[in-house]
Design an enzyme around this catalytic site. Sequence first.
Site, mmCIF file in Angstrom:
data_model
loop_
_atom_site.group_PDB
_atom_site.id
_atom_site.type_symbol
_atom_site.label_atom_id
_atom_site.label_comp_id
_atom_site.label_asym_id
_atom_site.label_seq_id
_atom_site.Cartn_x
_atom_site.Cartn_y
_atom_site.Cartn_z
ATOM 1 N N GLY A 46 -15.132 34.022 27.334
ATOM 2 C CA GLY A 46 -14.092 33.005 27.179
ATOM 3 C C GLY A 46 -13.789 32.161 28.391
ATOM 4 O O GLY A 46 -12.733 31.537 28.460
ATOM 5 N N THR A 47 -14.704 32.084 29.350
ATOM 6 C CA THR A 47 -14.417 31.253 30.520
ATOM 7 C C THR A 47 -14.350 29.767 30.147
ATOM 8 O O THR A 47 -13.549 29.028 30.720
ATOM 9 C CB THR A 47 -15.435 31.482 31.646
ATOM 10 O OG1 THR A 47 -16.752 31.167 31.171
ATOM 11 C CG2 THR A 47 -15.377 32.929 32.152
ATOM 12 N N ASN A 48 -15.163 29.337 29.201
ATOM 13 C CA ASN A 48 -15.077 27.938 28.771
ATOM 14 C C ASN A 48 -13.819 27.694 27.944
ATOM 15 O O ASN A 48 -13.217 26.626 28.029
ATOM 16 C CB ASN A 48 -16.332 27.520 27.998
ATOM 17 C CG ASN A 48 -17.465 27.220 28.944
ATOM 18 O OD1 ASN A 48 -17.374 26.344 29.784
ATOM 19 N ND2 ASN A 48 -18.545 27.976 28.818
ATOM 20 N N LYS A 67 -24.068 33.183 4.560
ATOM 21 C CA LYS A 67 -23.414 32.374 5.588
ATOM 22 C C LYS A 67 -22.508 31.330 4.934
ATOM 23 O O LYS A 67 -21.414 31.046 5.428
ATOM 24 C CB LYS A 67 -24.456 31.675 6.471
ATOM 25 C CG LYS A 67 -23.826 30.824 7.568
ATOM 26 C CD LYS A 67 -24.836 30.010 8.327
ATOM 27 C CE LYS A 67 -25.645 30.901 9.213
ATOM 28 N NZ LYS A 67 -26.441 30.161 10.197
ATOM 29 N N MET A 116 -22.295 32.209 19.517
ATOM 30 C CA MET A 116 -23.701 32.581 19.444
ATOM 31 C C MET A 116 -24.223 32.678 18.008
ATOM 32 O O MET A 116 -25.052 33.527 17.699
ATOM 33 C CB MET A 116 -23.923 33.891 20.199
ATOM 34 C CG MET A 116 -23.500 33.832 21.662
ATOM 35 S SD MET A 116 -24.172 32.420 22.567
ATOM 36 C CE MET A 116 -25.867 32.921 22.702
ATOM 37 N N ARG A 117 -23.746 31.788 17.163
ATOM 38 C CA ARG A 117 -24.235 31.721 15.786
ATOM 39 C C ARG A 117 -24.584 30.281 15.449
ATOM 40 O O ARG A 117 -23.991 29.345 15.970
ATOM 41 C CB ARG A 117 -23.180 32.218 14.803
ATOM 42 C CG ARG A 117 -22.925 33.696 14.947
ATOM 43 C CD ARG A 117 -22.286 34.237 13.708
ATOM 44 N NE ARG A 117 -22.136 35.673 13.811
ATOM 45 C CZ ARG A 117 -22.937 36.540 13.231
ATOM 46 N NH1 ARG A 117 -23.945 36.139 12.510
ATOM 47 N NH2 ARG A 117 -22.730 37.829 13.360
ATOM 48 N N ILE A 133 -24.447 27.160 13.125
ATOM 49 C CA ILE A 133 -23.534 26.601 12.137
ATOM 50 C C ILE A 133 -24.344 26.172 10.914
ATOM 51 O O ILE A 133 -25.397 25.551 11.035
ATOM 52 C CB ILE A 133 -22.760 25.404 12.733
ATOM 53 C CG1 ILE A 133 -21.928 25.854 13.936
ATOM 54 C CG2 ILE A 133 -21.888 24.724 11.677
ATOM 55 C CD1 ILE A 133 -20.892 26.921 13.644
ATOM 56 N N HIS A 157 -24.330 23.527 25.635
ATOM 57 C CA HIS A 157 -25.601 24.238 25.807
ATOM 58 C C HIS A 157 -25.970 24.314 27.279
ATOM 59 O O HIS A 157 -25.923 23.304 27.991
ATOM 60 C CB HIS A 157 -26.717 23.538 25.026
ATOM 61 C CG HIS A 157 -28.013 24.273 25.113
ATOM 62 N ND1 HIS A 157 -28.232 25.456 24.436
ATOM 63 C CD2 HIS A 157 -29.132 24.034 25.839
ATOM 64 C CE1 HIS A 157 -29.445 25.900 24.748
ATOM 65 N NE2 HIS A 157 -30.008 25.060 25.586
#
Length: 189
Positions: A13-15, A65, A88-89, A91, A107
Amino acid sequence: MTKRLVVFASGTGTNFEALADHFDRSQTARIVALVSDHERAPVVAKAQARGVPVITLDYRRYATKQAAEAALIQQLPPCDLLVLAGFMRIIGETLLAAFPNRIINLHPALLPSFPGRTGIEDAFNYGVKVTGVTVHFVDAGIDSGQIIAQAPVLIGKATTLETLETAIHDVEHHLLPQTIEDLIKEEKI
């Protein structure tokens, strides 16, 4: 008018924190929810500590999904932009159709080079002298959407994979909030 952001994250969660700090200062946007696919990810506690509602999406609970994304759409608060910041999935079409040109991704490489989840390691192992960070719109491909912004990171002789990761993250923490700020000022969201 203050824009409403939903941040998607899977990890530390740093971003998320960089976005929250930036928009606490600028007031041009606010994070109205965090979506995570890991209920115990450190980003969840960071969001909760800031009073940001958390939606945990356990894809394993759904047959497809599409079903998972349809359920998520029902839980999302009204928002102007979905921001993938370490999510990390991939869309799927359901979310893409519900939020056309309103999903962006961060990215850790200079796209179109080194797409996918191991962009930093791939660039380092390939031996490039310059890599960087890209913010792009999400489309149906993997890291193939229209590029919005990029920033370079030089790889020197003394650079290790760990120091490169740190340098990439430092650039991410500035580029992502600034890119969203620019999109707001240019009235693109």
